[in-house]
Design a protein around this motif. Structure first.
Motif, PDB file in Angstrom:
ATOM      1  N   PRO A   1       0.793  -1.239   0.000  1.00  0.00           N
ATOM      2  CA  PRO A   1       0.000   0.000   0.000  1.00  0.00           C
ATOM      3  C   PRO A   1       0.820   1.281   0.000  1.00  0.00           C
ATOM      4  O   PRO A   1       0.368   2.316  -0.511  1.00  0.00           O
ATOM      5  CB  PRO A   1      -0.840  -0.123   1.277  1.00  0.00           C
ATOM      6  CG  PRO A   1      -0.149  -1.154   2.112  1.00  0.00           C
ATOM      7  CD  PRO A   1       0.472  -2.095   1.149  1.00  0.00           C
ATOM      8  N   PHE A   2       2.048   1.233   0.558  1.00  0.00           N
ATOM      9  CA  PHE A   2       2.885   2.430   0.597  1.00  0.00           C
ATOM     10  C   PHE A   2       4.155   2.280  -0.254  1.00  0.00           C
ATOM     11  O   PHE A   2       5.162   2.929   0.008  1.00  0.00           O
ATOM     12  CB  PHE A   2       3.262   2.755   2.052  1.00  0.00           C
ATOM     13  CG  PHE A   2       2.061   2.947   2.935  1.00  0.00           C
ATOM     14  CD1 PHE A   2       1.073   3.861   2.622  1.00  0.00           C
ATOM     15  CD2 PHE A   2       1.908   2.181   4.089  1.00  0.00           C
ATOM     16  CE1 PHE A   2      -0.048   4.030   3.432  1.00  0.00           C
ATOM     17  CE2 PHE A   2       0.804   2.344   4.904  1.00  0.00           C
ATOM     18  CZ  PHE A   2      -0.186   3.275   4.578  1.00  0.00           C
ATOM     19  N   TYR A   3       4.063   1.430  -1.269  1.00  0.00           N
ATOM     20  CA  TYR A   3       5.213   1.213  -2.146  1.00  0.00           C
ATOM     21  C   TYR A   3       5.661   2.523  -2.792  1.00  0.00           C
ATOM     22  O   TYR A   3       6.858   2.805  -2.868  1.00  0.00           O
ATOM     23  CB  TYR A   3       4.863   0.196  -3.228  1.00  0.00           C
ATOM     24  CG  TYR A   3       5.964  -0.018  -4.230  1.00  0.00           C
ATOM     25  CD1 TYR A   3       7.055  -0.845  -3.945  1.00  0.00           C
ATOM     26  CD2 TYR A   3       5.925   0.619  -5.486  1.00  0.00           C
ATOM     27  CE1 TYR A   3       8.073  -1.037  -4.863  1.00  0.00           C
ATOM     28  CE2 TYR A   3       6.943   0.437  -6.406  1.00  0.00           C
ATOM     29  CZ  TYR A   3       8.011  -0.388  -6.099  1.00  0.00           C
ATOM     30  OH  TYR A   3       9.015  -0.561  -7.004  1.00  0.00           O
ATOM     31  N   GLN A   4       4.725   3.329  -3.261  1.00  0.00           N
ATOM     32  CA  GLN A   4       5.072   4.580  -3.937  1.00  0.00           C
ATOM     33  C   GLN A   4       5.780   5.534  -2.981  1.00  0.00           C
ATOM     34  O   GLN A   4       6.744   6.204  -3.355  1.00  0.00           O
ATOM     35  CB  GLN A   4       3.819   5.241  -4.505  1.00  0.00           C
ATOM     36  CG  GLN A   4       3.157   4.465  -5.625  1.00  0.00           C
ATOM     37  CD  GLN A   4       1.879   5.137  -6.090  1.00  0.00           C
ATOM     38  OE1 GLN A   4       1.842   6.345  -6.319  1.00  0.00           O
ATOM     39  NE2 GLN A   4       0.811   4.362  -6.211  1.00  0.00           N
ATOM     40  N   TRP A   5       5.301   5.616  -1.737  1.00  0.00           N
ATOM     41  CA  TRP A   5       5.914   6.501  -0.740  1.00  0.00           C
ATOM     42  C   TRP A   5       7.341   6.043  -0.445  1.00  0.00           C
ATOM     43  O   TRP A   5       8.279   6.845  -0.473  1.00  0.00           O
ATOM     44  CB  TRP A   5       5.082   6.485   0.540  1.00  0.00           C
ATOM     45  CG  TRP A   5       5.432   7.551   1.530  1.00  0.00           C
ATOM     46  CD1 TRP A   5       4.794   8.749   1.713  1.00  0.00           C
ATOM     47  CD2 TRP A   5       6.511   7.522   2.492  1.00  0.00           C
ATOM     48  NE1 TRP A   5       5.408   9.469   2.718  1.00  0.00           N
ATOM     49  CE2 TRP A   5       6.457   8.744   3.211  1.00  0.00           C
ATOM     50  CE3 TRP A   5       7.501   6.603   2.811  1.00  0.00           C
ATOM     51  CZ2 TRP A   5       7.364   9.051   4.234  1.00  0.00           C
ATOM     52  CZ3 TRP A   5       8.414   6.903   3.816  1.00  0.00           C
ATOM     53  CH2 TRP A   5       8.336   8.122   4.513  1.00  0.00           C
ATOM     54  N   ILE A   6       7.510   4.758  -0.175  1.00  0.00           N
ATOM     55  CA  ILE A   6       8.821   4.228   0.179  1.00  0.00           C
ATOM     56  C   ILE A   6       9.800   4.380  -0.983  1.00  0.00           C
ATOM     57  O   ILE A   6      10.934   4.839  -0.806  1.00  0.00           O
ATOM     58  CB  ILE A   6       8.717   2.748   0.599  1.00  0.00           C
ATOM     59  CG1 ILE A   6       7.876   2.609   1.878  1.00  0.00           C
ATOM     60  CG2 ILE A   6      10.104   2.137   0.814  1.00  0.00           C
ATOM     61  CD1 ILE A   6       7.497   1.176   2.230  1.00  0.00           C
TER      62      ILE A   6
END
Length: 232
Positions: free
Chosen positions: A157-162
């Motif tokens: 779910p937070f791949y883009q943020w990481i």
């Protein structure tokens, strides 16, 4: 050892606490609450607005067009690129980015912004860079740490943020800021270098506090209880 290498070594304790924070680890696991994400985006939108204004104050203290161009590029990055990790959080919350803009600041974010503005108004370019550097530096290392610990796939779910904060251009931002601060430190007095170190450490401490603020959904206290974070 360069000046910024000294800064990183002297603040290893705070960096480690940031990596271990429940919000940061929650990003890695993919289980941060919607309430915490909402609180974070509301505050960080206003924080980044202030960050750009500090860059603007730095421009007013520049003696060369090269320095002016550098800070102008930094404003462009914050204005046009750092919307992407915010949008990732908003997608998980299920609200538009625009809905979370224009809210009043919680206490910690308010203090952090005033800390940066203090050094911007009263300090040298070295102090300004020292106060600003922990934000991109800690975020870059958070991205790296979360990739090492969790190896997130594109379905995370937070791949883009990481992946945004672990990518090369954020690393380059940190490297160039360090190089500029090192050059300023070479000609700075001992008194100025002490102020630079104090500004850097306090910003590191406030980076940890910002995550805590978001995780606990911190609000201002009043006689009638805790006030609600609303648009002014």
């Amino acid at each position: 050892m360069t000046f910024t290498e000294e800064l990183r070594k002297e603040n290893e304790d705070i960096f480690s606490l940031i990596f271990e924070h429940q919000f940061v680890q929650g990003i890695g696991r993919g289980d941060v609450s919607k309430e915490a994400l909402t609180h974070y985006v509301k505050a960080d939108y206003e924080y980044l607005n202030a960050f750009m204004k500090v860059y603007g104050i730095a421009i007013s203290k520049c003696a060369s067009r090269e320095d002016i161009a550098y800070f102008n590029q930094r404003i462009d990055f914050v204005l046009n690129s750092e919307i992407h990790p915010h949008n990732n959080f908003c997608e998980q919350i299920g609200v538009s980015y625009e809905e979370l803009q224009g809210f009043s600041l919680p206490p910690t974010a308010d203090h952090y912004i005033k800390h940066m503005l203090y050094h911007a108004q009263s300090g040298t370019l070295g102090e300004i860079l020292a106060a600003l550097l922990p934000c991109p530096w800690t975020y870059f290392e958070i991205g790296e740490e979360l990739i090492k610990q969790y190896d997130p796939s594109p379905e995370h779910p937070f791949y883009q943020w990481i992946s945004f904060y672990a990518e090369r251009r954020v690393e380059d931002t940190v490297v160039v800021m360090c190089e500029r601060l090192d050059k300023l430190a070479e000609v700075a007095s001992q008194e100025e270098k002490t102020k630079m170190k104090e500004a850097f450490r306090k910003s590191c401490q406030l980076e940890w506090a910002f995550w805590e603020m978001a995780f606990t959904c911190e609000e201002w206290i009043t006689k009638k209880g805790v006030s609600v974070n609303e648009k002014p």
